[in-house]
Design a protein around this motif. Structure first.
Motif, PDB file in Angstrom:
ATOM      1  N   ALA A 187       0.826  -1.216   0.000  1.00 47.33           N
ATOM      2  CA  ALA A 187       0.000   0.000   0.000  1.00 47.33           C
ATOM      3  C   ALA A 187       0.853   1.257   0.000  1.00 47.33           C
ATOM      4  CB  ALA A 187      -0.917   0.000   1.221  1.00 47.33           C
ATOM      5  N   LEU A 193      -1.252   0.609  -4.074  1.00 47.04           N
ATOM      6  CA  LEU A 193      -2.373   1.170  -3.323  1.00 47.04           C
ATOM      7  C   LEU A 193      -3.636   1.162  -4.164  1.00 47.04           C
ATOM      8  CD1 LEU A 193      -3.541   2.646  -0.857  1.00 47.04           C
ATOM      9  CD2 LEU A 193      -2.731   4.787  -1.872  1.00 47.04           C
ATOM     10  N   ILE A 196      -5.140  -2.313  -4.538  1.00 49.49           N
ATOM     11  CA  ILE A 196      -5.914  -2.730  -3.362  1.00 49.49           C
ATOM     12  C   ILE A 196      -7.258  -2.012  -3.336  1.00 49.49           C
ATOM     13  CG2 ILE A 196      -5.960  -2.808  -0.845  1.00 49.49           C
ATOM     14  CD1 ILE A 196      -2.904  -2.894  -0.891  1.00 49.49           C
ATOM     15  N   GLU A 197      -7.252  -0.723  -3.662  1.00 53.73           N
ATOM     16  CA  GLU A 197      -8.499   0.052  -3.664  1.00 53.73           C
ATOM     17  C   GLU A 197      -9.501  -0.522  -4.658  1.00 53.73           C
ATOM     18  OE1 GLU A 197      -6.782   4.468  -2.395  1.00 53.73           O
ATOM     19  OE2 GLU A 197      -7.043   3.952  -4.510  1.00 53.73           O
ATOM     20  N   LEU A 208      -3.851  -5.171   6.443  1.00 52.90           N
ATOM     21  CA  LEU A 208      -2.416  -4.986   6.252  1.00 52.90           C
ATOM     22  C   LEU A 208      -1.628  -5.535   7.436  1.00 52.90           C
ATOM     23  CD1 LEU A 208      -2.407  -1.266   5.013  1.00 52.90           C
ATOM     24  CD2 LEU A 208      -2.454  -3.323   3.593  1.00 52.90           C
ATOM     25  N   PHE A 262      -7.603  -2.283   6.118  1.00 46.12           N
ATOM     26  CA  PHE A 262      -7.140  -1.315   5.123  1.00 46.12           C
ATOM     27  C   PHE A 262      -8.016  -0.061   5.178  1.00 46.12           C
ATOM     28  CE2 PHE A 262      -7.611   0.404   0.770  1.00 46.12           C
ATOM     29  CZ  PHE A 262      -6.293   0.794   0.552  1.00 46.12           C
TER      30      PHE A 262
END
Length: 333
Positions: A187, A193, A196-197, A208, A262
């Motif tokens: 991330a 990042l 993951i979003e 995480l 997260f």
């Protein structure tokens, strides 16, 4: 009398047969019977007549060669019995098709197709072909029926800038719980990042951890894929043993409890700079002596900082527990 029979039919068959079929049946009950050639007009079409006879709710009666055949309803209790028998036959046929389909899926899955030297019932398989590893990895996600779990770190063969996010399949929505634990460094890169979003927006639950030792993919408690190399692309272990998969599930759940959600807001740490350095090592579970060597602080200073940190966290008996508690509170940057 006719009305009572129709009420009994409705009570017995409502919800068992379609409303359209029930309407046709009660209409036929009200008539008592009708000429066969007039039945489609009276009951809503030839399809309704066919369904009534095939389900055992009515039968064709002939009183002789010179007389026209008539469609006659059977009594409601016998109609219910005939309907249930018809449903049983359909369920058996559906079950046979389902089992046949499952056999075909098993035969077509990459992990069941093996070389001539491999046994069909092999529970653990080593894969070294890079293309096959990719194929199996993509196919494995479709094997999940209830839970899909992954561990991911930054061990990659390509620069992270070249990677594209692969969100959970649409079929997971409402049916399969998708969870992933990422190494915190994933991330820390803009592309990582965003990846993951994208997964989270598609329904994934992400958490995480400061460090994840290996990648892992796990479908329910039945099939798992583990890397034999850091990236897993040069060698992988495919596991279909429920015992091993179950143990891997417990390992995942243990990490899940330790991991930080997260996107969770980080609380302002009450620790000073030196205490923060000590805390960053506490989370690794190392001793005060090792922390002193790594930070250059005196052992008594480290012990004092360590005691202060544990006191603030409410964990006075275990370094690692204190580190976990700090991570959950967002004190670890």
């Amino acid at each position: 009398m006719g009305s009572e029979v129709e009420q009994k039919a409705t009570r017995l068959l409502k919800g068992i047969v379609s409303d359209e079929l029930l309407t046709s049946y009660t209409r036929l009950l009200a008539e008592g019977s009708c000429p066969r050639d007039e039945a489609p007009d009276l009951l809503g079409g030839a399809g309704q007549v066919k369904e009534l006879t095939e389900s055992g709710m009515a039968h064709i009666q002939s009183s002789g060669p010179a007389l026209p055949q008539r469609l006659v309803p059977v009594p409601p209790d016998l109609a219910l019995q005939g309907t249930l028998a018809d449903l049983t036959r359909r369920l058996v046929a559906d079950q046979e098709r389902l089992l046949d389909g499952q056999r075909r899926i098993a035969e077509s899955h990459p992990w069941t197709s093996s070389a001539a030297t491999e046994s069909a019932d092999r529970l653990v398989r080593i894969i070294t072909d890079r293309e096959e590893i990719g194929t199996v990895s993509r196919a494995l996600i479709r094997a999940a029926r209830h839970d899909w779990m992954t561990l991911d770190n930054q061990s990659m063969e390509r620069p992270i800038d070249e990677l594209t996010a692969v969100p959970p399949p649409q079929s997971f929505d409402g049916h399969v719980r998708c969870r992933a634990i990422y190494e915190s460094s994933c991330a820390g890169h803009p592309v990582g990042l965003r990846s993951i979003e994208i997964a989270v927006e598609a329904g994934e639950e992400a958490r995480l951890l400061p460090r994840i030792g290996m990648k892992m993919k796990l479908a329910d408690e039945s099939i798992a894929m583990l890397p034999l190399t850091p990236t897993g692309m040069s060698g992988a272990l495919l596991i279909r043993s429920s015992v091993i998969a179950g143990a891997l599930r417990e390992y995942f759940e243990m990490l899940w409890e330790r991991a930080v959600p997260f996107g969770a807001a980080c609380a302002e740490s009450p620790l000073n700079e030196k205490e923060q350095k000590v805390l960053s090592l506490l989370v690794e579970g190392v001793s005060d002596t090792i922390i002193a060597k790594r930070t250059g602080m005196g052992l008594s200073t480290v012990r004092r900082h360590s005691a202060t940190i544990r006191a603030k966290l409410g964990h006075n008996n275990h370094h690692f527990a204190a580190g976990v508690a700090a991570a959950r509170r967002g004190w670890i940057k």
